[in-house]
Every structure is written in C-alpha cells, then in structure tokens.
Design an enzyme around this catalytic site. Structure first.
Site, PDB file in Angstrom:
ATOM      1  N   ILE A 183     -22.741 -15.276 -41.575  1.00 23.28           N
ATOM      2  CA  ILE A 183     -23.369 -14.876 -42.845  1.00 23.28           C
ATOM      3  C   ILE A 183     -22.307 -14.331 -43.801  1.00 23.28           C
ATOM      4  O   ILE A 183     -22.330 -14.610 -45.007  1.00 23.28           O
ATOM      5  CB  ILE A 183     -24.505 -13.860 -42.593  1.00 23.28           C
ATOM      6  CG1 ILE A 183     -25.589 -14.538 -41.738  1.00 23.28           C
ATOM      7  CG2 ILE A 183     -25.084 -13.352 -43.906  1.00 23.28           C
ATOM      8  CD1 ILE A 183     -26.733 -13.645 -41.313  1.00 23.28           C
ATOM      9  N   ASP A 195     -11.696  -8.569 -41.031  1.00 25.24           N
ATOM     10  CA  ASP A 195     -12.423  -9.099 -39.867  1.00 25.24           C
ATOM     11  C   ASP A 195     -11.500  -9.017 -38.653  1.00 25.24           C
ATOM     12  O   ASP A 195     -10.294  -9.239 -38.784  1.00 25.24           O
ATOM     13  CB  ASP A 195     -12.814 -10.563 -40.128  1.00 25.24           C
ATOM     14  CG  ASP A 195     -13.970 -11.035 -39.257  1.00 25.24           C
ATOM     15  OD1 ASP A 195     -15.026 -11.392 -39.818  1.00 25.24           O
ATOM     16  OD2 ASP A 195     -13.825 -11.045 -38.017  1.00 25.24           O
ATOM     17  N   GLY A 252     -15.763 -14.171 -35.513  1.00 24.99           N
ATOM     18  CA  GLY A 252     -15.514 -14.915 -36.751  1.00 24.99           C
ATOM     19  C   GLY A 252     -14.334 -15.865 -36.618  1.00 24.99           C
ATOM     20  O   GLY A 252     -13.598 -15.826 -35.629  1.00 24.99           O
ATOM     21  N   ASP A 271     -10.177  -3.904 -37.366  1.00 22.34           N
ATOM     22  CA  ASP A 271     -11.406  -3.595 -36.632  1.00 22.34           C
ATOM     23  C   ASP A 271     -12.051  -2.375 -37.279  1.00 22.34           C
ATOM     24  O   ASP A 271     -11.389  -1.335 -37.429  1.00 22.34           O
ATOM     25  CB  ASP A 271     -11.033  -3.290 -35.168  1.00 22.34           C
ATOM     26  CG  ASP A 271     -12.259  -3.288 -34.278  1.00 22.34           C
ATOM     27  OD1 ASP A 271     -13.268  -2.651 -34.653  1.00 22.34           O
ATOM     28  OD2 ASP A 271     -12.199  -3.926 -33.218  1.00 22.34           O
ATOM     29  N   THR A 331     -31.966  -5.799 -40.552  1.00 25.69           N
ATOM     30  CA  THR A 331     -32.712  -6.873 -39.891  1.00 25.69           C
ATOM     31  C   THR A 331     -34.205  -6.609 -39.830  1.00 25.69           C
ATOM     32  O   THR A 331     -34.634  -5.447 -39.788  1.00 25.69           O
ATOM     33  CB  THR A 331     -32.192  -7.027 -38.446  1.00 25.69           C
ATOM     34  OG1 THR A 331     -33.075  -7.887 -37.732  1.00 25.69           O
ATOM     35  CG2 THR A 331     -32.145  -5.711 -37.711  1.00 25.69           C
ATOM     36  N   TYR A 390     -30.998  -4.076 -30.346  1.00 25.28           N
ATOM     37  CA  TYR A 390     -30.412  -4.561 -31.598  1.00 25.28           C
ATOM     38  C   TYR A 390     -31.097  -3.905 -32.810  1.00 25.28           C
ATOM     39  O   TYR A 390     -30.439  -3.344 -33.689  1.00 25.28           O
ATOM     40  CB  TYR A 390     -30.533  -6.092 -31.667  1.00 25.28           C
ATOM     41  CG  TYR A 390     -30.192  -6.645 -33.019  1.00 25.28           C
ATOM     42  CD1 TYR A 390     -28.929  -6.450 -33.563  1.00 25.28           C
ATOM     43  CD2 TYR A 390     -31.140  -7.345 -33.765  1.00 25.28           C
ATOM     44  CE1 TYR A 390     -28.623  -6.939 -34.819  1.00 25.28           C
ATOM     45  CE2 TYR A 390     -30.836  -7.834 -35.008  1.00 25.28           C
ATOM     46  CZ  TYR A 390     -29.575  -7.632 -35.536  1.00 25.28           C
ATOM     47  OH  TYR A 390     -29.274  -8.101 -36.787  1.00 25.28           O
ATOM     48  N   ASN A 407     -35.101 -14.692 -40.364  1.00 21.02           N
ATOM     49  CA  ASN A 407     -34.314 -15.621 -39.521  1.00 21.02           C
ATOM     50  C   ASN A 407     -33.457 -16.556 -40.370  1.00 21.02           C
ATOM     51  O   ASN A 407     -33.980 -17.435 -41.040  1.00 21.02           O
ATOM     52  CB  ASN A 407     -35.239 -16.379 -38.585  1.00 21.02           C
ATOM     53  CG  ASN A 407     -35.749 -15.481 -37.486  1.00 21.02           C
ATOM     54  OD1 ASN A 407     -36.352 -14.433 -37.758  1.00 21.02           O
ATOM     55  ND2 ASN A 407     -35.481 -15.827 -36.254  1.00 21.02           N
TER      56      ASN A 407
END
Ligand code: UFG
Length: 333
Positions: free
Chosen positions: A12, A31, A36, A51, A125, A149, A178
């Site tokens: 994403i 990243d 990734g 990180d 989410t 999660y 989703n």
C-alpha cells in the site's frame, strides 16, 4: 509538500508514493525492506533504509531532509505504512505484532515530537471494529477487535490521539477495509511470497499456479454462510491519502475515517465474480482463526470530509490483480 512515507516500499505504501508523486508532491521513503521491495519505490522518491523501531533511523531522515542539502525544507507530513497486517499470523504470533506495530508507532511518534513534526497520516484497519451487529462499521461505533492485529492497530490509534492532545499534533487515521489490485501501469502490485489474501489467491488459482482455492468457513451468520468483506482498489485507497495530507495542511483538525466502498461481498460472491471471468476450481475448508463474519464500511464521513469516492469496482480489482500476476509470470519465464 514534502512527505515522508514510512513503509513506502511495501504494497500500500508504494502505491501511495506513486499517487503522491502524480499529485506533484516531494516524497521521501523510509523502509527496512523486511517485506517491502526496493524496486517498488517510485524512481522519483528519495529512499532511506531504516527501521522505525530505531528512533535514530527516523530522526536521521528528518535531519538530512531539513538540512541545507535539501534547501532547509522540512518534512511536513509523515505517513505510516510499516506494519504487519496478516490476521491469522497475528493470532499465532501476537508478540511480533505488538513489537512491530505498537513499538514502531511509539518510536515514530517520539521522533516526530522530538523534531517538532506535527502531521501524521496513519494506516489503521477495519479489524478494530470486531464483530459489529450487522457488520456495517461507522467510525463512532464500538471498537472491540477479535484478533491481535486489530488490537495492535487500536492501541496505535489511541496512542496517536493521546500524543496529539499532549503535543498539538494533527492526525488522519484511515481504517482500511479489504485492499487489493495493482497500479494501472502494472509496475507495482502485491508481489510477495506466501500470499494469504483472498484476491491474489483466487487469481493465482485462475492462472494455474494453485490447484484450488479454499473457502474458509461456510457456516457464518451471513446469507451464503461465507464471510462478507468490503473490497477497495489500492489506487482509490492511495488517492484518499493524497486528500488526507491536503486536509491536514489546510485545516487544523484531525480525522478518523473508513476507507471502503460501502458494499459487502461474501467470499463466495468474490469467487463467483472471478469465475465469470476465469476458471477457478474451489473447495470448502474449515474456518480460519480470527475472522469476523462481516466487515462493511459506512463511508459517509470520508465522502463528506474529503470528497473521496472510490472509482473502481470489484471486477476492476479482480482484473487488475490478474493482469499484475500474469505480468509477473511473464517476467519469470
Ligand atoms: N479467505 C478464504 N480463502 C483464502 C483466503 C481468504 O476463504 O484462501 C477468506 C478469509 O477467511 C476472509 C476473507 O477471505 O473471510 C478475506 O480474507 P483476507 O485474508 O483476504 O483478508 P482479511 O479480511 O483477513 O484482512 C484484510 C487485511 C487486514 C484488514 C482487513 C479488513 O489483511 O489488514 O482486511 O477487513 F484489517
């Protein structure tokens, strides 16, 4: 504006970087490449390996980017995508989810407070809602996750709100439903080993890479007994982030908003839609741990606050993922 995308080499994150660059923004990516891919980062974005669980990796980027080398132009908005996000994995490895998702956000917020960076767009989410009656989720509804999660993302949402109150920070928290599909260029898409999400697995089956697609559970309290979800194309979702960043810059407010289509499709309906296009053998299998029966977005708030409406349908999503996977296969030949 100059935007730091943490996790911009992931699925994403990389699509959001593409949309931010298309909208004319200057984009910096941080990243650790744990999941990734370096080649998923848009060539016009500046890449830093680091990180987010290590504060110095973050402050280093803030400092370099605000130095004379980059015209003393500081990062104005941070976007966070660097999270673990597989529901069944979170059930079997909860500590890894708390460590990566919660500790990662705590360290990021600490670095932002330290360098006085005031705006955050955060990926949350639909899993924060849990099992709501009827499955339609409004932002003000009770949040009661049924998997680790969702718990870790809810903990982050609360941490962000407390830090915002204490340090005058603005946030835009997006609760994703989703997400699937690939960029229209097919340069990026969901490309990783050990896929677990429904649409890539259906498409791998359509392409003959798997013998069968397994439907997890047929005895849920839904019209056909399979779980209902709300599917959103990753490009539509990424475009909402461009609007979210503008909102933070143009107002002094914060926002929590669902990003979904507002339509629910059962697993069997997704399969039927795919079978209208391709041949997909399937079989029923037992339920998967941690799956709520239904998750469908109420999208009134994001329409009203950001003027965002998804443009792409479930069929577009299925075709887009198929085209991306076919291209990957051609590359491997
Ligand atoms: N499913 C199958 N067979 C498969 C894979 C999935 O039947 O081979 C079913 C699942 O059991 C579930 C539905 O398809 O009922 C969707 O499952 P996904 O794994 O594709 O996605 P999830 O709904 O578990 O989770 C995704 C993201 C989360 C996000 C959530 C929001 O991974 O990060 O959507 O709804 F929180």
């Amino acid at each position: 504006m100059k935007i730091l995308v943490v996790g911009g080499a992931g699925y994403i994150g990389s699509h959001t970087v593409y949309e931010l660059i298309r909208a004319g923004h200057e984009v910096v990516v941080l990243d650790n490449l744990a999941t990734g891919r370096r080649d998923a980062v848009h060539p016009d974005a500046r890449f830093y390996w680091g990180d987010i669980r290590n504060g110095r990796d973050i402050t280093r980027v803030f400092d370099i980017e605000s130095s004379a080398e980059f015209k003393n132009k500081p990062i104005e908005v941070v976007m966070h995508f660097a999270a673990k996000l597989i529901v069944p994995e979170s059930v079997s490895q909860p500590l890894a989810y708390y460590e990566n998702n919660v500790e990662g956000v705590r360290t990021l917020l600490e670095a932002m407070v330290d360098r006085d960076i005031k705006r955050l767009v955060f990926s949350s989410t639909a899993a924060v809602y849990g099992e709501l009656e009827g499955g339609i989720c409004r932002e003000d509804d009770l949040t009661c996750p049924i998997n680790p999660y969702g718990e870790t993302k809810l903990a982050c949402e609360k941490m962000i709100q407390w830090v915002s109150a204490a340090h005058d920070m603005q946030y835009c928290i997006f609760r994703y439903f989703n997400v699937a599909g690939a960029d229209a260029s097919l340069a990026i898409g969901l490309d990783k080993d050990n896929l677990t999400h429904i649409i890539p697995l259906v498409m791998q089956t359509a392409l003959g890479l798997r013998d069968k697609f397994y439907i997890f559970g047929s005895d849920y309290d839904t019209p056909d007994g399979t779980c209902v979800r709300d599917y959103i194309h990753v490009t539509d979702l990424a475009q909402a982030h461009v609007l979210g960043a503008d909102y933070l810059l143009k107002t002094s407010d914060s926002l929590i908003a669902n990003l979904g289509s507002g339509d629910g499709y059962s697993v069997k309906q997704v399969l039927d839609a795919a079978q209208g296009l391709f041949e997909v053998p399937f079989e029923y299998a037992p339920r998967r741990p941690g799956d709520p029966a239904r998750l469908i977005a109420n999208t009134t708030r994001v329409h009203e606050m950001l003027g965002w409406h998804p443009q792409l349908s479930l069929t577009d999503i299925l075709k887009s993922d198929y085209d991306f996977r076919r291209k990957l296969m051609q590359k491997e030949v």
